[in-house]
Design a protein around this motif. Structure first.
Motif, mmCIF file in Angstrom:
data_model
loop_
_atom_site.group_PDB
_atom_site.id
_atom_site.type_symbol
_atom_site.label_atom_id
_atom_site.label_comp_id
_atom_site.label_asym_id
_atom_site.label_seq_id
_atom_site.Cartn_x
_atom_site.Cartn_y
_atom_site.Cartn_z
ATOM 1 N N ALA A 65 -2.545 7.966 8.086
ATOM 2 C CA ALA A 65 -3.985 7.993 8.386
ATOM 3 C C ALA A 65 -4.559 6.561 7.478
ATOM 4 C CB ALA A 65 -4.575 9.100 8.170
ATOM 5 N N ILE A 66 -4.150 6.544 6.045
ATOM 6 C CA ILE A 66 -4.532 5.685 5.329
ATOM 7 C C ILE A 66 -4.010 4.134 5.897
ATOM 8 C CG2 ILE A 66 -4.319 4.726 2.988
ATOM 9 C CD1 ILE A 66 -4.447 7.538 1.854
ATOM 10 N N ILE B 10 1.503 3.975 -2.990
ATOM 11 C CA ILE B 10 1.076 5.629 -2.979
ATOM 12 C C ILE B 10 2.343 6.389 -3.468
ATOM 13 C CG2 ILE B 10 0.343 7.427 -1.142
ATOM 14 C CD1 ILE B 10 -1.398 5.302 -0.150
ATOM 15 N N LEU C 62 0.767 -1.348 -0.077
ATOM 16 C CA LEU C 62 0.211 -0.010 0.053
ATOM 17 C C LEU C 62 0.858 1.255 0.071
ATOM 18 C CD1 LEU C 62 -2.637 1.455 0.403
ATOM 19 C CD2 LEU C 62 -2.589 1.108 2.918
ATOM 20 N N ASN D 5 0.956 12.903 6.564
ATOM 21 C CA ASN D 5 0.309 12.465 7.432
ATOM 22 C C ASN D 5 -1.318 11.683 7.099
ATOM 23 O OD1 ASN D 5 1.487 13.340 9.629
ATOM 24 N ND2 ASN D 5 0.738 15.624 9.264
ATOM 25 N N SER D 6 -1.477 12.269 5.951
ATOM 26 C CA SER D 6 -2.386 11.438 5.233
ATOM 27 C C SER D 6 -2.227 10.119 4.908
ATOM 28 C CB SER D 6 -3.132 12.174 3.760
ATOM 29 O OG SER D 6 -3.434 13.335 4.197
ATOM 30 N N ILE D 7 -0.836 9.800 4.369
ATOM 31 C CA ILE D 7 -0.597 8.375 4.130
ATOM 32 C C ILE D 7 -0.452 7.481 5.472
ATOM 33 C CG2 ILE D 7 1.365 6.818 3.451
ATOM 34 C CD1 ILE D 7 2.282 9.244 1.497
ATOM 35 N N ARG E 167 1.239 17.391 5.248
ATOM 36 C CA ARG E 167 -0.074 17.053 4.923
ATOM 37 C C ARG E 167 -0.230 15.629 4.388
ATOM 38 N NH1 ARG E 167 -4.613 20.566 3.341
ATOM 39 N NH2 ARG E 167 -4.405 19.798 1.284
ATOM 40 N N ILE E 168 0.620 15.476 3.028
ATOM 41 C CA ILE E 168 0.492 14.243 2.436
ATOM 42 C C ILE E 168 1.218 12.947 3.494
ATOM 43 C CG2 ILE E 168 1.466 12.850 0.497
ATOM 44 C CD1 ILE E 168 1.448 15.708 -1.029
#
Lengths: 82, 206
Positions: A57-58, A8, A4, A53-55, A50-51
């Motif tokens: 979270a995913i 990404i 995963l 932290n989003s990774i 931001r990116i």
């Protein structure tokens, strides 16, 4: 989980061939280390992280069914975790 | 999105051949070089063929949808992403299936993370800034309607009393929904004031 993160990160950078992902399985936690070409690190981290932290979270949502905690570390040139 | 792997004497030749097979222009594809190849000595001895992967670019919406689907698959979630709308600079995707709660996250936080990542992916591949909206199980739709109802109630009160009113803290995306909703109201205006976590949307008489 490695796949995963790998998908990404490779989709975000200009040099996917330079991406290295290392997964270390501990007893309580799994650590996924991401290394990119130096000029690509910013594309994975993003403005104010931001990116990145989003990774995270995913990955957290994807690993919710496991008992282990999964942390994602993005290593920049000087090997300092961001 | 179509893609093809092609070999040739050089990278350029392999790309040319792939474009001929796909029947598209060079500026409509992404090229990934697998091996650069080496020219043969005197054109006969040794040498290694170059190998490239040529991927036809879809629209921003198709690319965003494919990226989202790949991420959901690799997350191990049973869900299908589809394109729900596309206008200039904006793509709407909708997710259907099981595991909606995990895809939405707390207060839609997961949807936002997916929007950020998918947005960054297609910005790199298309070179164009595109706003990506992702909804799951109609969650954002319901949320948008709820915000609009709230804004309509406050707007009515402001119109009646003539006194402006600040809304509780909201994420930028939520403020945007209310600004857009109130922009056509002839008697009411909305603006945001304050910085960071102190930023509030204010509804005021015109």
């Amino acid at each position: 989980m490695k796949e995963l993160v790998e998908y990404i990160v490779k989709s975000l950078v200009d040099k996917p061939e330079a991406v290295e992902i290392r997964e270390t399985q501990g007893e309580m936690a799994t650590i996924i280390e991401v290394r990119t070409a130096p000029e690509d690190a910013g594309k994975v981290i993003g403005r104010e992280g931001r990116i990145a932290n989003s990774i995270r979270a995913i990955v957290k949502a994807a690993s919710a069914k496991q008992q282990k905690r999964v942390t994602v570390e993005i290593l920049t040139e000087d090997r300092e975790a961001k | 999105m179509k893609s093809i792997i092609m070999k040739g004497k050089s990278v350029d030749e392999a790309v040319e051949a792939a474009l001929a097979v796909l029947g598209v222009d060079k500026n409509k594809v992404n090229v990934n070089v697998i091996t650069e190849g080496k020219p043969a000595v005197m054109g006969i001895i040794g040498g290694e063929e170059a190998e490239v992967e040529v991927v036809e670019q879809g629209s921003a919406a198709e690319e965003a949808n494919q990226s989202l689907q790949n991420i959901l698959d690799k997350m191990g979630l049973l869900a299908i992403a589809e394109v729900a709308g596309e206008v200039e600079g904006e793509v709407k995707l909708a997710v259907k299936g099981e595991d909606m709660g995990r895809i939405i996250g707390k207060d839609g936080a997961m949807l936002k993370s997916l929007e950020i990542v998918v947005g960054a992916i297609i910005r790199r591949s298309t070179g164009v800034m595109t706003r990506v909206h992702i909804d799951a199980g109609g969650y954002m739709d319901k949320r948008e309607k709820a915000l609009q109802r709230l804004a309509a109630e406050v707007a009515e009160e402001v119109e009646r009393t003539g006194v402006e009113k600040a809304m509780p803290y909201m994420e930028p995306a939520d403020r945007r929904i209310i600004h857009l909703f109130l922009q056509d109201n002839p008697k009411i205006k909305s603006y945001s004031a304050g910085e960071g976590k102190e930023r509030r949307l204010v509804i005021a008489p015109k």
